[in-house]
Design a protein around this motif. Structure first.
Motif, PDB file in Angstrom:
ATOM      1  N   LEU A 158       0.825  -1.208   0.000  1.00 27.57           N
ATOM      2  CA  LEU A 158       0.000   0.000   0.000  1.00 27.57           C
ATOM      3  C   LEU A 158       0.861   1.260   0.000  1.00 27.57           C
ATOM      4  CD1 LEU A 158      -2.644   1.635   0.373  1.00 27.57           C
ATOM      5  CD2 LEU A 158      -2.363   1.303   2.839  1.00 27.57           C
ATOM      6  N   ARG A 159       1.844   1.327   0.915  1.00 22.89           N
ATOM      7  CA  ARG A 159       2.653   2.548   1.038  1.00 22.89           C
ATOM      8  C   ARG A 159       3.496   2.791  -0.215  1.00 22.89           C
ATOM      9  NH1 ARG A 159      -0.851   4.361   4.387  1.00 22.89           N
ATOM     10  NH2 ARG A 159      -1.016   3.092   6.283  1.00 22.89           N
ATOM     11  N   LEU A 160       3.952   1.720  -0.851  1.00 26.61           N
ATOM     12  CA  LEU A 160       4.681   1.888  -2.116  1.00 26.61           C
ATOM     13  C   LEU A 160       3.764   2.465  -3.196  1.00 26.61           C
ATOM     14  CD1 LEU A 160       6.975  -1.242  -2.603  1.00 26.61           C
ATOM     15  CD2 LEU A 160       7.697   1.148  -2.558  1.00 26.61           C
ATOM     16  N   ILE A 161       2.556   1.922  -3.302  1.00 26.28           N
ATOM     17  CA  ILE A 161       1.604   2.433  -4.300  1.00 26.28           C
ATOM     18  C   ILE A 161       1.321   3.907  -4.033  1.00 26.28           C
ATOM     19  CG2 ILE A 161      -0.767   2.284  -5.153  1.00 26.28           C
ATOM     20  CD1 ILE A 161      -0.638  -0.745  -4.717  1.00 26.28           C
ATOM     21  N   GLN A 162       1.108   4.264  -2.756  1.00 25.68           N
ATOM     22  CA  GLN A 162       0.861   5.668  -2.417  1.00 25.68           C
ATOM     23  C   GLN A 162       2.038   6.561  -2.827  1.00 25.68           C
ATOM     24  OE1 GLN A 162      -0.392   4.943   1.868  1.00 25.68           O
ATOM     25  NE2 GLN A 162      -1.773   6.625   1.311  1.00 25.68           N
ATOM     26  N   LYS A 163       3.244   6.087  -2.568  1.00 29.58           N
ATOM     27  CA  LYS A 163       4.437   6.857  -2.928  1.00 29.58           C
ATOM     28  C   LYS A 163       4.463   7.144  -4.427  1.00 29.58           C
ATOM     29  CE  LYS A 163       9.445   6.410  -3.392  1.00 29.58           C
ATOM     30  NZ  LYS A 163      10.649   5.570  -3.191  1.00 29.58           N
ATOM     31  N   TYR A 164       4.239   6.100  -5.231  1.00 30.93           N
ATOM     32  CA  TYR A 164       4.309   6.288  -6.676  1.00 30.93           C
ATOM     33  C   TYR A 164       3.100   7.039  -7.231  1.00 30.93           C
ATOM     34  CZ  TYR A 164       8.387   3.259  -6.620  1.00 30.93           C
ATOM     35  OH  TYR A 164       9.635   2.740  -6.379  1.00 30.93           O
ATOM     36  N   LEU A 165       1.976   6.984  -6.548  1.00 32.48           N
ATOM     37  CA  LEU A 165       0.828   7.811  -6.949  1.00 32.48           C
ATOM     38  C   LEU A 165       1.177   9.288  -6.834  1.00 32.48           C
ATOM     39  CD1 LEU A 165      -2.182   5.921  -5.279  1.00 32.48           C
ATOM     40  CD2 LEU A 165      -1.912   6.339  -7.722  1.00 32.48           C
ATOM     41  N   SER A 166       1.847   9.629  -5.731  1.00 36.24           N
ATOM     42  CA  SER A 166       2.211  11.038  -5.519  1.00 36.24           C
ATOM     43  C   SER A 166       3.252  11.501  -6.527  1.00 36.24           C
ATOM     44  CB  SER A 166       2.734  11.239  -4.097  1.00 36.24           C
ATOM     45  OG  SER A 166       3.959  10.546  -3.894  1.00 36.24           O
ATOM     46  N   GLU A 167       4.075  10.578  -7.024  1.00 33.79           N
ATOM     47  CA  GLU A 167       5.131  10.938  -7.971  1.00 33.79           C
ATOM     48  C   GLU A 167       4.653  10.941  -9.418  1.00 33.79           C
ATOM     49  OE1 GLU A 167       8.281   8.188  -7.291  1.00 33.79           O
ATOM     50  OE2 GLU A 167       8.774   8.951  -5.283  1.00 33.79           O
ATOM     51  N   HIS A 168       3.477  10.322  -9.671  1.00 35.22           N
ATOM     52  CA  HIS A 168       3.005  10.177 -11.060  1.00 35.22           C
ATOM     53  C   HIS A 168       1.557  10.641 -11.224  1.00 35.22           C
ATOM     54  CE1 HIS A 168       6.611   8.008 -12.428  1.00 35.22           C
ATOM     55  NE2 HIS A 168       6.611   7.459 -11.222  1.00 35.22           N
ATOM     56  N   ASN A 169       1.258  11.764 -10.597  1.00 31.59           N
ATOM     57  CA  ASN A 169      -0.014  12.452 -10.824  1.00 31.59           C
ATOM     58  C   ASN A 169      -1.228  11.551 -10.606  1.00 31.59           C
ATOM     59  OD1 ASN A 169      -1.458  14.797 -11.444  1.00 31.59           O
ATOM     60  ND2 ASN A 169      -1.649  14.218 -13.615  1.00 31.59           N
ATOM     61  N   ASN A 170      -1.138  10.722  -9.564  1.00 31.89           N
ATOM     62  CA  ASN A 170      -2.249   9.842  -9.166  1.00 31.89           C
ATOM     63  C   ASN A 170      -2.614   8.796 -10.224  1.00 31.89           C
ATOM     64  OD1 ASN A 170      -2.936  10.335  -6.521  1.00 31.89           O
ATOM     65  ND2 ASN A 170      -5.058  10.838  -6.974  1.00 31.89           N
ATOM     66  N   ASN A 171      -1.665   8.434 -11.064  1.00 34.14           N
ATOM     67  CA  ASN A 171      -1.905   7.412 -12.086  1.00 34.14           C
ATOM     68  C   ASN A 171      -1.726   6.033 -11.447  1.00 34.14           C
ATOM     69  OD1 ASN A 171      -1.405   5.470 -14.248  1.00 34.14           O
ATOM     70  ND2 ASN A 171      -1.320   7.253 -15.611  1.00 34.14           N
ATOM     71  N   GLU A 173      -2.232   2.972 -12.606  1.00 33.67           N
ATOM     72  CA  GLU A 173      -1.574   1.949 -13.428  1.00 33.67           C
ATOM     73  C   GLU A 173      -0.057   2.055 -13.327  1.00 33.67           C
ATOM     74  OE1 GLU A 173      -1.700   0.194 -17.999  1.00 33.67           O
ATOM     75  OE2 GLU A 173      -3.080   1.773 -17.367  1.00 33.67           O
ATOM     76  N   ILE A 174       0.468   3.272 -13.439  1.00 30.24           N
ATOM     77  CA  ILE A 174       1.917   3.470 -13.323  1.00 30.24           C
ATOM     78  C   ILE A 174       2.391   3.151 -11.915  1.00 30.24           C
ATOM     79  CG2 ILE A 174       3.759   5.202 -13.368  1.00 30.24           C
ATOM     80  CD1 ILE A 174       2.261   6.594 -15.631  1.00 30.24           C
ATOM     81  N   ALA A 175       1.607   3.548 -10.898  1.00 25.94           N
ATOM     82  CA  ALA A 175       1.989   3.308  -9.502  1.00 25.94           C
ATOM     83  C   ALA A 175       2.114   1.816  -9.206  1.00 25.94           C
ATOM     84  CB  ALA A 175       0.967   3.950  -8.571  1.00 25.94           C
ATOM     85  N   ILE A 176       1.197   1.026  -9.742  1.00 28.88           N
ATOM     86  CA  ILE A 176       1.263  -0.425  -9.533  1.00 28.88           C
ATOM     87  C   ILE A 176       2.449  -1.019 -10.290  1.00 28.88           C
ATOM     88  CG2 ILE A 176       0.083  -2.617 -10.004  1.00 28.88           C
ATOM     89  CD1 ILE A 176      -2.562  -1.180  -9.386  1.00 28.88           C
ATOM     90  N   GLN A 177       2.683  -0.550 -11.522  1.00 27.20           N
ATOM     91  CA  GLN A 177       3.830  -1.029 -12.291  1.00 27.20           C
ATOM     92  C   GLN A 177       5.136  -0.766 -11.542  1.00 27.20           C
ATOM     93  OE1 GLN A 177       3.244   1.102 -15.959  1.00 27.20           O
ATOM     94  NE2 GLN A 177       2.135  -0.577 -16.947  1.00 27.20           N
ATOM     95  N   VAL A 191      -6.994  -3.515  -5.409  1.00 28.42           N
ATOM     96  CA  VAL A 191      -6.899  -2.123  -4.959  1.00 28.42           C
ATOM     97  C   VAL A 191      -8.199  -1.396  -5.276  1.00 28.42           C
ATOM     98  CG1 VAL A 191      -5.596   0.033  -5.132  1.00 28.42           C
ATOM     99  CG2 VAL A 191      -4.428  -2.158  -5.487  1.00 28.42           C
ATOM    100  N   LEU A 192      -8.685  -0.632  -4.314  1.00 24.96           N
ATOM    101  CA  LEU A 192      -9.883   0.202  -4.492  1.00 24.96           C
ATOM    102  C   LEU A 192      -9.458   1.661  -4.389  1.00 24.96           C
ATOM    103  CD1 LEU A 192     -13.021   0.459  -4.679  1.00 24.96           C
ATOM    104  CD2 LEU A 192     -13.057   0.311  -2.181  1.00 24.96           C
ATOM    105  N   MET A 193      -9.790   2.451  -5.429  1.00 25.86           N
ATOM    106  CA  MET A 193      -9.361   3.849  -5.419  1.00 25.86           C
ATOM    107  C   MET A 193     -10.098   4.651  -6.475  1.00 25.86           C
ATOM    108  SD  MET A 193      -5.683   5.365  -6.557  1.00 25.86           S
ATOM    109  CE  MET A 193      -5.623   7.084  -7.064  1.00 25.86           C
ATOM    110  N   ASP A 194     -10.515   5.870  -6.124  1.00 27.13           N
ATOM    111  CA  ASP A 194     -10.930   6.866  -7.116  1.00 27.13           C
ATOM    112  C   ASP A 194     -11.905   6.301  -8.149  1.00 27.13           C
ATOM    113  OD1 ASP A 194     -10.995   9.309  -8.379  1.00 27.13           O
ATOM    114  OD2 ASP A 194      -9.244   8.887  -9.624  1.00 27.13           O
ATOM    115  N   ASN A 195     -12.943   5.632  -7.647  1.00 26.57           N
ATOM    116  CA  ASN A 195     -13.984   5.039  -8.503  1.00 26.57           C
ATOM    117  C   ASN A 195     -13.436   4.041  -9.512  1.00 26.57           C
ATOM    118  OD1 ASN A 195     -16.663   4.634  -9.054  1.00 26.57           O
ATOM    119  ND2 ASN A 195     -16.801   6.252 -10.580  1.00 26.57           N
ATOM    120  N   LYS A 196     -12.467   3.242  -9.050  1.00 23.94           N
ATOM    121  CA  LYS A 196     -11.955   2.160  -9.888  1.00 23.94           C
ATOM    122  C   LYS A 196     -11.409   1.050  -8.996  1.00 23.94           C
ATOM    123  CE  LYS A 196      -8.853   4.668 -12.093  1.00 23.94           C
ATOM    124  NZ  LYS A 196      -8.637   5.982 -11.458  1.00 23.94           N
ATOM    125  N   ILE A 197     -11.301  -0.142  -9.579  1.00 21.87           N
ATOM    126  CA  ILE A 197     -10.665  -1.279  -8.911  1.00 21.87           C
ATOM    127  C   ILE A 197      -9.549  -1.789  -9.806  1.00 21.87           C
ATOM    128  CG2 ILE A 197     -11.021  -3.767  -8.623  1.00 21.87           C
ATOM    129  CD1 ILE A 197     -13.291  -3.335  -6.879  1.00 21.87           C
TER     130      ILE A 197
END
Length: 475
Positions: A158-171, A173-177, A191-197
């Protein structure tokens, strides 16, 4: 004598089975539905994968609402007085048996992240185990990231995904990659986020994850197909190793997170973990278990009067053995359906009597009979030894024990709670000596050759049988 051979007998754990870490479930609809009931049904269908705690997150009107508690699924949901509060258009859930992180309430999933206003913006559920979680956690903590759980590798994801979300404009797909480049081990994640799974698996596909549909626009993700069946959905396929699916209001999109993927799903899913009515990688679990019994007879035929199976996962193999041999199968062992897995019994004498609570036998079907008894596996040997004692006491003339899996010689560190190597009865002890310890007339295990033949190939993780794993644990 037994306690000297196997130190685990002197510990508090009373179980003599491997335990899957958890089951995960998710559902997405473009419009509001009864997510409370759907997530409850899905998790209840996956209850066998974890009985210590459960939790879920619901997306309602753009907000993520979560509920977590210890205990069984139905007990947890009964604590909720206003079920309509958890009606939304998407939900993810988790039923837990702890491996990494232990049994602390802080480790119950889902894990969720909040913005500066305290609003939950992302939630995840995870099945598996990372081999480099602590290294990543220390690095993130050095960067100022705060963790809530005690050593949970799921929160690391979770914390890794959050880190990369902040670095890539809340994208997302890129955060998970980016996250999957960093983490190593076994993982199936929703993952549940921003009206998507989003749902994704590790490059070896060690832990299972499939998807299906409830209708033409509602998607379901589940550790097993029985979760999809429980809500009236239909199974489409398993996610491929290293594959990610993202569902939103518009569509479902698939992509491969890594190029070099291998299919190495855990073979124990077919032997014990999964429900017999599930398909795993589009293979019928019940058929695999029945075939293992047939192969056991082909390997080691024996003359006997009756075949019995240890409920529940040993029963299909005993039916297969009966079919191949012509020896009648009888459901002589009766299981108490109301007993849980969480008993903590301090004394060895009472731990052994625990088997009598779980299983009892129909005595008049045993006296004077030559018996073949089949279990899915032999781990520590405590349950097997006690069962043999019960059958001997009931007057069995001969007892021939058969294991529907090869000898377990190594522990698992990829999402399964297992004893240490020295506590496994088949580690460093040959079959003949184990037969004497169990007090049986003969003992045989399914061969690796036949297990591979039944599963249709070598593209599985056989680590607990061979000591060789798809991923090497770094020292």
């Amino acid at each position: 004598m037994i306690s000297k051979l196997f130190p685990i007998f002197n510990k508090k754990k009373s179980s003599d089975k491997f335990h899957e870490e958890c089951g995960i479930f998710g559902i997405y609809s473009p419009k509001k539905v009864d997510t409370f009931s759907l997530i409850q049904f899905g998790l209840f269908a996956l209850q066998h994968r974890g009985q210590e705690a459960c939790g879920f997150s619901v997306l309602r009107d753009g907000f993520i609402l979560s509920h977590k508690s210890e205990g069984l699924v139905l007990d947890s949901f009964r604590k909720i007085s206003n079920s309509e509060y958890y009606h939304g258009n998407a939900a993810i859930g988790h039923t837990r048996y702890s491996t990494e992180g232990g049994q602390s309430k802080k480790n119950i999933q889902p894990f969720f992240g909040e913005d500066s206003y305290g609003k939950s913006t992302i939630s995840i559920v995870h099945n598996g185990n990372l081999i480099n979680a602590q290294k990543i956690r220390k690095h993130l903590e050095s960067e100022g990231v705060t963790f809530i759980s005690e050593h949970s590798d799921s929160e690391v994801i979770l914390r890794l995904i959050q880190k990369y979300l902040s670095e890539h404009n809340n994208n997302l797909e890129i955060a998970i990659q980016k996250t999957t480049i960093d983490i190593q081990g076994a993982y199936s994640v929703i993952v549940l986020m921003d009206n998507k799974i989003a749902a994704f698996r590790d490059p070896n596909g060690i832990r299972p994850l499939c998807y299906g549909m409830l209708n033409e626009k509602t998607y379901i993700f589940s550790s097993e197909t029985c979760g999809i069946d429980s809500v009236g959905g239909y199974y489409i396929r398993d996610l491929f190793p290293g594959e990610m699916a993202i569902v939103d209001q518009k569509s479902i999109r698939f992509s491969l997170l890594k190029k070099n993927t291998k299919r190495r799903i855990c073979s124990f899913e077919y032997i014990y973990f999964s429900r017999p009515d599930s398909l795993i990688e589009n293979i019928n679990v019940y058929e695999i278990r029945e075939k293992s019994g047939e192969k056991l007879y082909e390997q080691h035929p024996v003359e006997a009067d009756v075949v019995i199976g240890v409920p529940d996962s040993g029963v299909p193999a005993s039916i297969g053995y009966s079919k191949a041999s012509g020896i009648p199968f009888k459901p002589i062992l009766v299981k108490n359906k109301y007993i849980g897995r969480s008993f903590i019994i301090p004394k060895q004498e009472m731990r052994e009597k625990m088997v009598n609570l779980k299983l009892n036998s129909i005595l008049n079907e045993i006296r004077g009979k030559r018996i073949v008894i089949i279990d899915d596996s032999i781990v520590r040997g405590t349950t097997s030894r006690r069962l043999v004692y019960i059958l001997r006491k009931a007057g069995a003339k001969e007892i021939h024990f058969r294991s529907a899996s090869p000898p377990i010689i190594a522990p698992c560190y990829l999402g399964v709670d297992t004893p240490s190597r020295k506590d496994l009865i088949s580690y460093n002890i040959d079959k003949e000596k184990i037969a004497k310890i169990l007090d049986v007339d003969s003992l045989e295990f399914l061969s690796m050759t036949n297990l591979i033949d039944i599963l249709g190939g070598k593209n599985y993780c056989f680590g607990c049988f061979t000591g060789n794993y798809p991923i090497r644990k770094k020292k």
